[in-house]
Design a protein around this motif. Structure first.
Motif, PDB file in Angstrom:
ATOM      1  N   GLN A   1       0.698   5.388   1.123  1.00 27.29           N
ATOM      2  CA  GLN A   1      -0.057   6.389   1.879  1.00 27.29           C
ATOM      3  C   GLN A   1       0.628   7.742   1.759  1.00 27.29           C
ATOM      4  O   GLN A   1       1.788   7.895   2.132  1.00 27.29           O
TER       5      GLN A   1
ATOM      6  N   PHE B   1       3.674   0.758   2.783  1.00 31.37           N
ATOM      7  CA  PHE B   1       3.469  -0.311   3.753  1.00 31.37           C
ATOM      8  C   PHE B   1       3.352  -1.640   3.032  1.00 31.37           C
ATOM      9  O   PHE B   1       2.651  -1.740   2.012  1.00 31.37           O
TER      10      PHE B   1
ATOM     11  N   PHE C   1       0.521  -5.316   9.323  1.00 29.26           N
ATOM     12  CA  PHE C   1       1.302  -4.316   8.592  1.00 29.26           C
ATOM     13  C   PHE C   1       2.738  -4.235   9.089  1.00 29.26           C
ATOM     14  O   PHE C   1       3.009  -4.392  10.285  1.00 29.26           O
ATOM     15  N   GLY C   2       3.658  -3.956   8.172  1.00 32.15           N
ATOM     16  CA  GLY C   2       4.973  -3.501   8.558  1.00 32.15           C
ATOM     17  C   GLY C   2       4.888  -2.069   9.055  1.00 32.15           C
ATOM     18  O   GLY C   2       3.841  -1.420   8.971  1.00 32.15           O
ATOM     19  N   LYS C   3       6.011  -1.551   9.572  1.00 28.34           N
ATOM     20  CA  LYS C   3       6.014  -0.209  10.139  1.00 28.34           C
ATOM     21  C   LYS C   3       5.970   0.884   9.084  1.00 28.34           C
ATOM     22  O   LYS C   3       5.744   2.044   9.402  1.00 28.34           O
TER      23      LYS C   3
ATOM     24  N   LYS D   1       9.157   5.408   4.800  1.00 30.72           N
ATOM     25  CA  LYS D   1       8.900   6.769   4.335  1.00 30.72           C
ATOM     26  C   LYS D   1       9.926   7.114   3.280  1.00 30.72           C
ATOM     27  O   LYS D   1      11.120   7.215   3.553  1.00 30.72           O
TER      28      LYS D   1
ATOM     29  N   TYR E   1       0.842  -1.186   0.000  1.00 33.37           N
ATOM     30  CA  TYR E   1       0.000   0.000   0.000  1.00 33.37           C
ATOM     31  C   TYR E   1       0.879   1.238   0.000  1.00 33.37           C
ATOM     32  O   TYR E   1       1.992   1.244   0.544  1.00 33.37           O
TER      33      TYR E   1
END
Lengths: 114, 114
Positions: free
Chosen positions: A37, A88, A104-106, A109, A35
Motif C-alpha cells: 500500500q 501487509f 491482516f498484520g499491522k 512501513k 499486499y
C-alpha cells in the motif's frame, strides 16, 4: 482467534541492502497473501502463497510460506527507493468451507533511503 | 479484467446527511467485501456478501447499511455518521468457492465526516 503479527513495523533501509519482513500467525491456515500500500492509495496484491514451502519472486521481492512454523517471510534484495511503501501480510480465516475473511498484520512501513 | 471500481473517490458529508458508496466488479466474483481503514492501520473488515447474501457483519453500527443489488454491485449506505467514521473505505471482491480466494481491492473512497 487468529492473530497475525508482523515485524518489524518500521524499517528504514539503505538502497542496495537486503532485508526480511516476518509474518507469524497463530492458527492453521494454508493461504497467505502479501499486499503493498502506497500512501493514500489502495492495496495492491503482491503474492498469493497457497501451500507449505511455496516460494514466489517478483523483481526484488521474494515471499515464502512455512505452514508448519506458521511463518511467512518477504525478502527484499538490493532495495531501491521505489519499494518504499507499507507491506501487509494477511492470512485467510475460513468460514464454513466457503470464502473466508482476511486477517491482516499491522503492516510494515518500509522506507528506502539513498 | 481484474479491476474493482469505487465511486466517489472522495466524499465530505455532514453528520445529518445520507450518502452512498458504490463498488462494482466484472470478474465474476461472488464474494464482495467492505473494509474500513484508518490512517496507519490495517484494513478492518465490515461486511461480507457471498452470492449476494450478507454472510458476515462484523458488529458494524447500524448507521452503515450494506446492499448487494446484484452479483457485480455492492453499495454502502451512510446515515448520521460521526466524525470518527472518517476513513478510507475499501471494497474488495474474490471468488466465493474454490481457487485462491485472492481479494482484489478497489481504489477506495476517502470519507470525511464534518
Amino acid at each position: 482467534e487468529l492473530k497475525v503479527e508482523q515485524n518489524p513495523l518500521f524499517l528504514s533501509m539503505q538502497e542496495g541492502k537486503n532485508y526480511t519482513i516476518y509474518c507469524n500467525y497463530s492458527t492453521t491456515s494454508d493461504r497467505l497473501y502479501w499486499y503493498r500500500q502506497d500512501p493514500g492509495k489502495s492495496l495492491e496484491s503482491l503474492f498469493v502463497l497457497l501451500s507449505n514451502g511455496a516460494v514466489k519472486q517478483e523483481g526484488r521481492l521474494m515471499a515464502s510460506l512455512d505452514t508448519k512454523a506458521r511463518l511467512s517471510t518477504l525478502h527484499i534484495t538490493a532495495a531501491v527507493h521505489d519499494l518504499s511503501a507499507t507491506y501487509f501480510c494477511a492470512v485467510l480465516l475460513y468460514y464454513g468451507g466457503s470464502q473466508g475473511n482476511l486477517i491482516f498484520g499491522k503492516g510494515t512501513k518500509l522506507s528506502v533511503k539513498p | 479484467d481484474t479491476e474493482v471500481t469505487q465511486t466517489p473517490k472522495h466524499l465530505v458529508m455532514g453528520m445529518t446527511n445520507k450518502k452512498s458508496l458504490k463498488c462494482e466488479q466484472h470478474m465474476g466474483h461472488r464474494a464482495m467485501y467492505w473494509y474500513k481503514q484508518k490512517a496507519k492501520k490495517p484494513p478492518e473488515l465490515m461486511f461480507v456478501y457471498s452470492y449476494e447474501k450478507l454472510s458476515i457483519n462484523e458488529s458494524v453500527p447500524s448507521r452503515f447499511s450494506p446492499e448487494c443489488p446484484n452479483s457485480s454491485l455492492l453499495n454502502l449506505h451512510l446515515h448520521a455518521l460521526q466524525p470518527e467514521d472518517s476513513a478510507l473505505y475499501l471494497c474488495a471482491s474474490s471468488q466465493a468457492s474454490g481457487g485462491t480466494y485472492e481479494q482484489y481491492f478497489g481504489p477506495g473512497t476517502r470519507l470525511t465526516v464534518t
